[in-house]
Design a protein around this motif. Structure first.
Motif, PDB file in Angstrom:
ATOM      1  N   LYS A 114       0.868  -1.170   0.000  1.00 18.86           N
ATOM      2  CA  LYS A 114       0.000   0.000   0.000  1.00 18.86           C
ATOM      3  C   LYS A 114       0.903   1.219   0.000  1.00 18.86           C
ATOM      4  O   LYS A 114       2.123   1.107   0.136  1.00 18.86           O
ATOM      5  N   ASP A 115       0.306   2.405  -0.171  1.00 18.22           N
ATOM      6  CA  ASP A 115       1.121   3.617  -0.214  1.00 18.22           C
ATOM      7  C   ASP A 115       1.932   3.816   1.059  1.00 18.22           C
ATOM      8  O   ASP A 115       3.005   4.403   1.030  1.00 18.22           O
ATOM      9  N   ASP A 116       1.395   3.336   2.178  1.00 23.30           N
ATOM     10  CA  ASP A 116       2.077   3.540   3.457  1.00 23.30           C
ATOM     11  C   ASP A 116       2.498   2.230   4.114  1.00 23.30           C
ATOM     12  O   ASP A 116       2.730   2.184   5.319  1.00 23.30           O
ATOM     13  N   MET A 142       6.163  -3.113   7.533  1.00 26.64           N
ATOM     14  CA  MET A 142       6.494  -1.797   8.053  1.00 26.64           C
ATOM     15  C   MET A 142       5.463  -0.753   7.619  1.00 26.64           C
ATOM     16  O   MET A 142       5.119  -0.668   6.435  1.00 26.64           O
ATOM     17  N   GLN A 143       4.979   0.024   8.589  1.00 23.37           N
ATOM     18  CA  GLN A 143       4.127   1.166   8.266  1.00 23.37           C
ATOM     19  C   GLN A 143       5.012   2.385   8.088  1.00 23.37           C
ATOM     20  O   GLN A 143       5.885   2.668   8.910  1.00 23.37           O
ATOM     21  N   VAL A 144       4.785   3.112   6.988  1.00 21.96           N
ATOM     22  CA  VAL A 144       5.646   4.244   6.627  1.00 21.96           C
ATOM     23  C   VAL A 144       4.850   5.540   6.739  1.00 21.96           C
ATOM     24  O   VAL A 144       3.757   5.661   6.176  1.00 21.96           O
ATOM     25  N   LYS A 145       5.402   6.485   7.468  1.00 20.58           N
ATOM     26  CA  LYS A 145       4.769   7.797   7.608  1.00 20.58           C
ATOM     27  C   LYS A 145       5.783   8.894   7.340  1.00 20.58           C
ATOM     28  O   LYS A 145       6.988   8.702   7.511  1.00 20.58           O
ATOM     29  N   GLN A 146       5.276  10.035   6.921  1.00 19.43           N
ATOM     30  CA  GLN A 146       6.101  11.224   6.783  1.00 19.43           C
ATOM     31  C   GLN A 146       5.838  12.141   7.967  1.00 19.43           C
ATOM     32  O   GLN A 146       4.686  12.490   8.250  1.00 19.43           O
ATOM     33  N   LYS A 147       6.885  12.517   8.684  1.00 21.50           N
ATOM     34  CA  LYS A 147       6.745  13.396   9.839  1.00 21.50           C
ATOM     35  C   LYS A 147       7.627  14.630   9.654  1.00 21.50           C
ATOM     36  O   LYS A 147       8.669  14.576   8.979  1.00 21.50           O
ATOM     37  N   VAL A 148       7.196  15.707  10.270  1.00 22.07           N
ATOM     38  CA  VAL A 148       7.974  16.945  10.202  1.00 22.07           C
ATOM     39  C   VAL A 148       9.337  16.715  10.851  1.00 22.07           C
ATOM     40  O   VAL A 148       9.443  16.086  11.917  1.00 22.07           O
ATOM     41  N   LYS A 149      10.377  17.202  10.211  1.00 22.19           N
ATOM     42  CA  LYS A 149      11.722  17.049  10.753  1.00 22.19           C
ATOM     43  C   LYS A 149      11.803  17.677  12.142  1.00 22.19           C
ATOM     44  O   LYS A 149      11.202  18.736  12.389  1.00 22.19           O
ATOM     45  N   SER A 171      11.623  18.916   1.849  1.00 17.87           N
ATOM     46  CA  SER A 171      12.624  19.572   2.693  1.00 17.87           C
ATOM     47  C   SER A 171      12.157  19.723   4.136  1.00 17.87           C
ATOM     48  O   SER A 171      12.957  20.062   5.006  1.00 17.87           O
ATOM     49  N   THR A 172      10.867  19.469   4.382  1.00 19.02           N
ATOM     50  CA  THR A 172      10.331  19.649   5.730  1.00 19.02           C
ATOM     51  C   THR A 172       9.994  18.344   6.438  1.00 19.02           C
ATOM     52  O   THR A 172       9.713  18.352   7.634  1.00 19.02           O
ATOM     53  N   THR A 173      10.007  17.241   5.732  1.00 20.72           N
ATOM     54  CA  THR A 173       9.576  15.977   6.331  1.00 20.72           C
ATOM     55  C   THR A 173      10.659  14.915   6.239  1.00 20.72           C
ATOM     56  O   THR A 173      11.593  15.004   5.433  1.00 20.72           O
ATOM     57  N   MET A 174      10.493  13.897   7.070  1.00 21.96           N
ATOM     58  CA  MET A 174      11.379  12.743   7.040  1.00 21.96           C
ATOM     59  C   MET A 174      10.537  11.475   7.127  1.00 21.96           C
ATOM     60  O   MET A 174       9.433  11.478   7.684  1.00 21.96           O
ATOM     61  N   GLU A 175      11.050  10.394   6.548  1.00 20.31           N
ATOM     62  CA  GLU A 175      10.326   9.125   6.573  1.00 20.31           C
ATOM     63  C   GLU A 175      10.567   8.414   7.898  1.00 20.31           C
ATOM     64  O   GLU A 175      11.699   8.301   8.358  1.00 20.31           O
ATOM     65  N   VAL A 176       9.486   7.926   8.487  1.00 14.31           N
ATOM     66  CA  VAL A 176       9.564   7.161   9.729  1.00 14.31           C
ATOM     67  C   VAL A 176       8.886   5.822   9.515  1.00 14.31           C
ATOM     68  O   VAL A 176       7.748   5.760   9.023  1.00 14.31           O
ATOM     69  N   ARG A 177       9.574   4.744   9.854  1.00 16.33           N
ATOM     70  CA  ARG A 177       9.034   3.406   9.672  1.00 16.33           C
ATOM     71  C   ARG A 177       8.822   2.726  11.021  1.00 16.33           C
ATOM     72  O   ARG A 177       9.684   2.792  11.895  1.00 16.33           O
ATOM     73  N   ALA A 178       7.664   2.080  11.153  1.00 15.68           N
ATOM     74  CA  ALA A 178       7.363   1.321  12.364  1.00 15.68           C
ATOM     75  C   ALA A 178       7.072  -0.115  11.974  1.00 15.68           C
ATOM     76  O   ALA A 178       6.341  -0.375  11.004  1.00 15.68           O
ATOM     77  N   ASN A 179       7.656  -1.058  12.705  1.00 20.70           N
ATOM     78  CA  ASN A 179       7.454  -2.470  12.399  1.00 20.70           C
ATOM     79  C   ASN A 179       6.126  -2.940  12.997  1.00 20.70           C
ATOM     80  O   ASN A 179       6.039  -3.245  14.183  1.00 20.70           O
TER      81      ASN A 179
END
Length: 292
Positions: A114-116, A142-149, A171-179
């Motif tokens: 899926k997208d995330d 893994m669930q993938v989210k974009q969070k503000v840096k 330029s404002t977000t970073m990828e965060v992965r949760a298992n």
């Protein structure tokens, strides 16, 4: 994310787990479609850990019932020759399944479902091979989210908007992965940190016996002992544990007593669920943990 997990897992006979909301099947042992019925049509991705027959024979009926153009996608260890042979056979035996995708995967690959949501293969040591040969895998969902840096988290909305306009949103977000889910497949415990920070860990625990007993009854492929799984879990962060693939030589009483004793020994307080030999369990996580 609430997950409904249904499964069956008895060593030598059959293993499969459906992650219903995700449309993911982990392994595809015999009898999965007769247990799932119409729910088997929710399966879009199948991740096979290795080519032992108790982990793949359910593919024949699943594909016959569920085949549609491009789906399901069947992912398998890259260097296992059983799956190309099975694909070729099934295309002749059930020609309408020819649209199914068969995908050889290895550590380093990412399978986006899926997208995330991405599934990451992890090498394990169930099958002893050269390090460059991949015939047995574990998987992480893994669930993938974009969070503000972090350095921008305190800025007002107007300032963030201006940065996005000037430099782009990336330029404002970073990828965060949760298992979300770790799935061991068949494997001995070797890397104690592999499943750290898992929401749900589904792990095999074939043997209850002592090291000497295991040496006498184990075949050439390697499996886990319950105690080494519990010791590992006591040293990492896991929110919920699902144990399966127990040998049918053990009774329900033996399995439950061993789990409870080891939870006490290693001070394990998270919910621990188990799939007893010969039983299909629906919505595993809604049941009573064996250690409560």
């Amino acid at each position: 994310m609430k997950l409904t997990i249904t499964g069956y897992s008895t060593a030598l006979f059959s293993t499969w787990y459906l992650l219903e909301e995700l449309g993911i099947l982990m392994d595809a042992g015999d009898g999965l479609t007769s247990a799932l019925l119409q729910k088997s049509r929710k399966i879009n991705y199948v991740f096979i850990s290795h080519a032992d027959r108790d982990h793949l024979t359910g593919l024949v009926q699943l594909n016959q019932l569920n085949a549609r153009e491009g789906f399901p996608v069947i992912c398998y260890p890259r260097d296992s020759k059983s799956f190309p042979a099975m694909e070729e056979f099934l295309k002749r035996f059930d020609p309408h399944t020819s649209g199914i995708q068969w995908k050889a995967v290895a550590p380093g690959d990412e399978i986006w479902v899926k997208d995330d949501l991405v599934v990451v293969p992890v090498r394990n040591e169930h099958v002893t091979t050269d390090q460059n040969i991949i015939r047995s895998l574990s998987y992480k969902v893994m669930q993938v989210k974009q969070k503000v840096k972090p350095e921008l988290a305190g800025l007002p909305a107007a300032a963030l908007k201006q940065i996005i306009m000037d430099k782009g949103k990336e330029s404002t977000t970073m990828e965060v992965r949760a298992n979300l889910v770790g799935y061991s497949g068949d494997t001995p415990v070797q890397d104690l940190q592999r499943w750290d920070q898992s929401g749900i860990l589904i792990h095999e625990a074939t043997f209850l016996g002592s090291e000497g007993e295991v040496k006498m009854i184990a075949h050439k492929n390697k499996h886990s002992k319950l105690e080494e799984v519990m010791e590992m879990v006591s040293q990492i962060s896991v929110q919920q544990l699902v144990l399966g693939h127990f040998s049918s030589r053990y009774s329900a009483e033996q399995i439950d007593r061993s789990i409870k004793d080891l939870c006490d020994k290693y001070a394990i307080n998270i919910p621990v669920f188990r799939l007893l030999p010969g039983l299909t369990v629906k919505d595993i996580l809604s049941g009573d943990p064996v250690n409560r």
